[in-house]
Design an enzyme around this catalytic site. Structure first.
Site, short mmCIF file in Angstrom:
data_model
loop_
_atom_site.label_atom_id
_atom_site.label_comp_id
_atom_site.label_asym_id
_atom_site.label_seq_id
_atom_site.Cartn_x
_atom_site.Cartn_y
_atom_site.Cartn_z
N ASP A 94 45.20 10.15 126.61
CA ASP A 94 45.19 10.93 125.61
C ASP A 94 44.21 12.30 125.45
O ASP A 94 44.34 13.13 124.68
CB ASP A 94 44.65 9.95 124.24
CG ASP A 94 45.89 9.43 123.67
OD1 ASP A 94 46.85 9.15 124.29
OD2 ASP A 94 45.77 8.61 122.49
N GLU A 121 31.47 3.66 128.43
CA GLU A 121 32.52 3.51 127.14
C GLU A 121 31.17 3.60 126.30
O GLU A 121 30.43 2.66 126.11
CB GLU A 121 33.17 2.26 127.18
CG GLU A 121 33.54 1.58 125.78
CD GLU A 121 34.39 2.82 125.11
OE1 GLU A 121 35.40 3.43 125.63
OE2 GLU A 121 34.24 3.06 123.92
N GLN A 122 31.63 4.25 124.88
CA GLN A 122 30.76 4.50 124.05
C GLN A 122 30.41 3.29 123.12
O GLN A 122 29.36 3.07 122.55
CB GLN A 122 30.94 5.69 123.18
CG GLN A 122 32.26 5.76 122.48
CD GLN A 122 32.71 6.79 121.61
OE1 GLN A 122 32.02 8.10 121.60
NE2 GLN A 122 33.66 6.88 120.89
N TYR A 129 58.12 -5.61 115.40
CA TYR A 129 58.29 -6.50 116.57
C TYR A 129 57.16 -7.66 116.82
O TYR A 129 56.15 -7.31 116.23
CB TYR A 129 58.19 -5.54 117.78
CG TYR A 129 57.11 -4.65 118.20
CD1 TYR A 129 56.02 -5.13 118.81
CD2 TYR A 129 57.11 -3.25 117.65
CE1 TYR A 129 54.85 -4.09 119.00
CE2 TYR A 129 56.23 -2.48 117.72
CZ TYR A 129 54.86 -3.12 118.61
OH TYR A 129 53.97 -2.09 118.50
P1 FAD Z 1 41.92 5.90 124.05
O1 FAD Z 1 42.66 4.57 123.64
O2 FAD Z 1 41.60 6.66 122.79
O3 FAD Z 1 40.44 5.43 124.64
C1 FAD Z 1 39.54 6.38 124.89
C2 FAD Z 1 38.10 5.72 124.82
O4 FAD Z 1 37.11 6.39 125.24
C3 FAD Z 1 37.56 4.77 123.62
O5 FAD Z 1 37.50 3.42 123.85
C4 FAD Z 1 36.54 5.71 123.04
O6 FAD Z 1 35.56 4.77 122.49
C5 FAD Z 1 35.98 6.21 124.40
N1 FAD Z 1 35.18 7.53 124.36
C6 FAD Z 1 35.39 8.48 123.64
N2 FAD Z 1 34.54 9.56 123.96
C7 FAD Z 1 33.83 8.88 124.62
C8 FAD Z 1 32.25 9.35 125.30
N3 FAD Z 1 31.98 10.73 125.05
N4 FAD Z 1 31.54 8.54 126.06
C9 FAD Z 1 31.95 7.34 126.30
N5 FAD Z 1 33.25 6.98 125.96
C10 FAD Z 1 34.03 7.46 125.05
N6 FAD Z 1 51.34 3.77 123.12
C11 FAD Z 1 52.29 3.06 123.90
O7 FAD Z 1 52.41 3.21 124.97
N7 FAD Z 1 52.99 2.07 123.20
C12 FAD Z 1 52.96 1.79 121.77
O8 FAD Z 1 53.82 1.26 121.35
C13 FAD Z 1 52.12 2.67 121.02
N8 FAD Z 1 52.01 2.37 119.84
C14 FAD Z 1 50.94 3.25 119.02
C15 FAD Z 1 50.94 3.00 117.48
C16 FAD Z 1 49.79 3.82 116.88
C17 FAD Z 1 49.95 3.35 115.31
C18 FAD Z 1 49.28 4.69 117.62
C19 FAD Z 1 48.13 5.64 116.80
C20 FAD Z 1 49.19 5.09 118.73
C21 FAD Z 1 50.17 4.01 119.75
N9 FAD Z 1 50.20 4.36 121.05
C22 FAD Z 1 51.36 3.40 121.85
C23 FAD Z 1 49.45 5.28 121.52
C24 FAD Z 1 48.27 4.78 122.38
O9 FAD Z 1 47.52 3.84 121.51
C25 FAD Z 1 47.39 6.03 122.95
O10 FAD Z 1 48.19 6.88 123.68
C26 FAD Z 1 46.46 5.16 124.08
O11 FAD Z 1 45.36 4.14 123.47
C27 FAD Z 1 45.63 6.18 124.77
O12 FAD Z 1 44.79 5.48 125.81
P2 FAD Z 1 43.72 6.48 126.43
O13 FAD Z 1 42.83 5.29 127.08
O14 FAD Z 1 44.08 7.54 126.80
O15 FAD Z 1 42.53 6.74 125.01
#
Ligand code: FAD
Length: 392
Positions: free
Chosen positions: A292, A30-31, A212
């Site tokens: 994502d 994790e970065q 909520y």
């Molecule tokens: P991320 O949370 O983006 O995590 C990616 C991680 O990778 C980060 O920690 C980052 O620092 C790290 N990273 C990136 N590049 C590198 C690299 N090169 N080397 C090492 N580490 C790296 N979803 C729900 O299910 N319910 C909700 O109610 C909801 N509400 C939301 C409200 C808002 C306003 C927003 C913007 C989003 C919401 N979401 C919700 C969506 C949800 O937040 C995301 O879909 C989710 O966080 C995706 O998780 P992830 O682990 O795939 O990616």
């Protein structure tokens, strides 16, 4: 197997826990130095809370969550009730898992603490991944800290994924024309009946307002989405001014105005919402993507994190069943692509539907009221823990 994971967000940490639970060794990179102190509310529907319970996190989640009783849609100006879906006990008994509201930082702490306690998981923070090399039956990853080899690599590194770019080339996500404000309101500042134990959405022309309870009911999380151009910063830490938020929701119902007025100054952030269309293919060889990184999802179905959690469970199940990496990753992708693409499209559609005005809004309200409470059944019933056994 030794799995490498890039990204310690909700998806990466859940994937680490699922793989360790299935008996594999995991190295996660994790970065950032400190995992998880940012963000506001997250809704966790039964399709993902089922996975978290399977990982032994039920008690930890109950200690941080709020259990909403229903969803409710309201008219932006007169608060007229438009439609509702039962949550609470109804959802728990129908789908075997609860619907939680949590603070994102609390959820991240639960996941991080759980992963830290598992000897098979090595968590490397402050370790940005810069490059990957696919060596056929092995994959090599180079981070700020070190170079390591593993049997497979999961890019769970978010919408700007380094791993996605390494596989498929750089491609910027597109601005959707929507800004999401986030705000937290201490519940003690509000009259007792102002916020009900619900996931509430106020629908209005060109904008909507969601609120909520989180953190056992101590805080009210608000997400306020406005169609707006001219500001396109995508960050969990971009601060916003209360005066601008008040102007964005001028003329809205008094309850909405009060929430904005009482919001904690330090909790006001805004985020320009970006997304990408569904990808036709996610991974190659012994490298895949998750969350994502491969299906960035707008928050208008509250399913982005849920999809990342489902991905993690399905991926671990496919590896367990296949016992061989490439076939397992292909099967994972085949099982997940359509569902996640459907959620991406549905979330985009909701951005338009929530913001209708005039006759179109009236027709939408009538259709929502007639649909009754069962519209989310297909979403909630999905069992990520058994889909690899039951499909195909
Ligand atoms: P991320 O949370 O983006 O995590 C990616 C991680 O990778 C980060 O920690 C980052 O620092 C790290 N990273 C990136 N590049 C590198 C690299 N090169 N080397 C090492 N580490 C790296 N979803 C729900 O299910 N319910 C909700 O109610 C909801 N509400 C939301 C409200 C808002 C306003 C927003 C913007 C989003 C919401 N979401 C919700 C969506 C949800 O937040 C995301 O879909 C989710 O966080 C995706 O998780 P992830 O682990 O795939 O990616």
């Amino acid at each position: 197997m030794h799995a490498l994971i890039t990204g310690g967000g909700i998806g990466g940490l859940t994937a680490a826990l699922c793989l360790a639970h299935a008996g594999h060794r995991v190295s996660l990179f994790e970065q950032v130095n400190e995992i998880g102190e940012i963000g506001a509310g997250i809704q966790l529907s039964p399709n993902c809370s089922r996975v978290l319970h399977h990982l032994g996190l039920q008690q930890a989640l109950e200690a941080i969550a709020f259990l909403p009783q229903h969803t409710e849609m309201r008219h932006w100006k007169n608060a007229k009730f438009i439609a509702s879906t039962p949550l609470g006990d109804t959802v728990h008994s129908r789908f075997g898992a609860p619907y939680y509201h949590v603070h994102r930082a609390d959820l991240m702490r639960v996941l991080f603490d759980a992963a830290s306690a598992v000897p098979a998981i090595a968590l490397h923070t402050g370790a940005r991944v810069n490059s990957v090399v696919d060596r056929g039956d092995r994959v090599e990853l180079t981070s700020d800290a070190q170079t390591v080899e593993g049997d497979l690599l999961i890019g769970a590194d978010g919408i700007h994924s380094t791993i996605r770019a390494a596989l498929w080339g750089e491609a910027e996500p597109a601005f959707t024309g929507n800004i999401a404000w986030r705000a937290l309101v201490p519940a003690e500042r509000l009259p007792a009946d102002l916020v009900r134990p619900a996931s509430t959405v106020w629908w209005g022309p060109g904008r909507h307002f969601v609120h909520y309870y989180v953190r056992r009911g101590e805080l009210v999380n608000c997400v306020c989405v406005v169609e707006k151009t001219g500001w396109e910063i995508e960050s969990w830490t971009a601060r916003g001014e209360r005066a601008e938020l008040e102007a964005d929701f001028a003329g809205w119902h008094n309850n909405v105005q009060q929430l904005i007025k009482q919001a904690d100054e330090a909790s006001l952030f805004k985020w320009a919402l970006f997304d990408r269309p569904p990808m036709p293919q996610w991974g190659k060889g012994c490298i895949t993507l998750l969350g994502d990184a491969c299906h960035p999802t707008l928050p208008f179905m509250a399913q982005g994190a849920a999809m990342a959690i489902e991905d993690a469970a399905v991926l671990a199940a496919c590896i367990e069943k296949a016992g061989e990496v490439e076939g397992a990753l292909q099967r994972y992708e085949d099982l997940r692509r359509d569902r996640t693409a459907g959620i991406q499209r549905g979330s985009r559609r909701n951005a338009k539907i929530f913001h209708l005005s005039g006759v179109q809004a009236w027709l939408r309200n009538r259709a929502a009221a007639r649909a009754g409470g069962r519209t989310l059944d297909g979403l909630f019933a999905y069992d990520a823990l058994s889909v690899a056994d039951t499909q195909g």
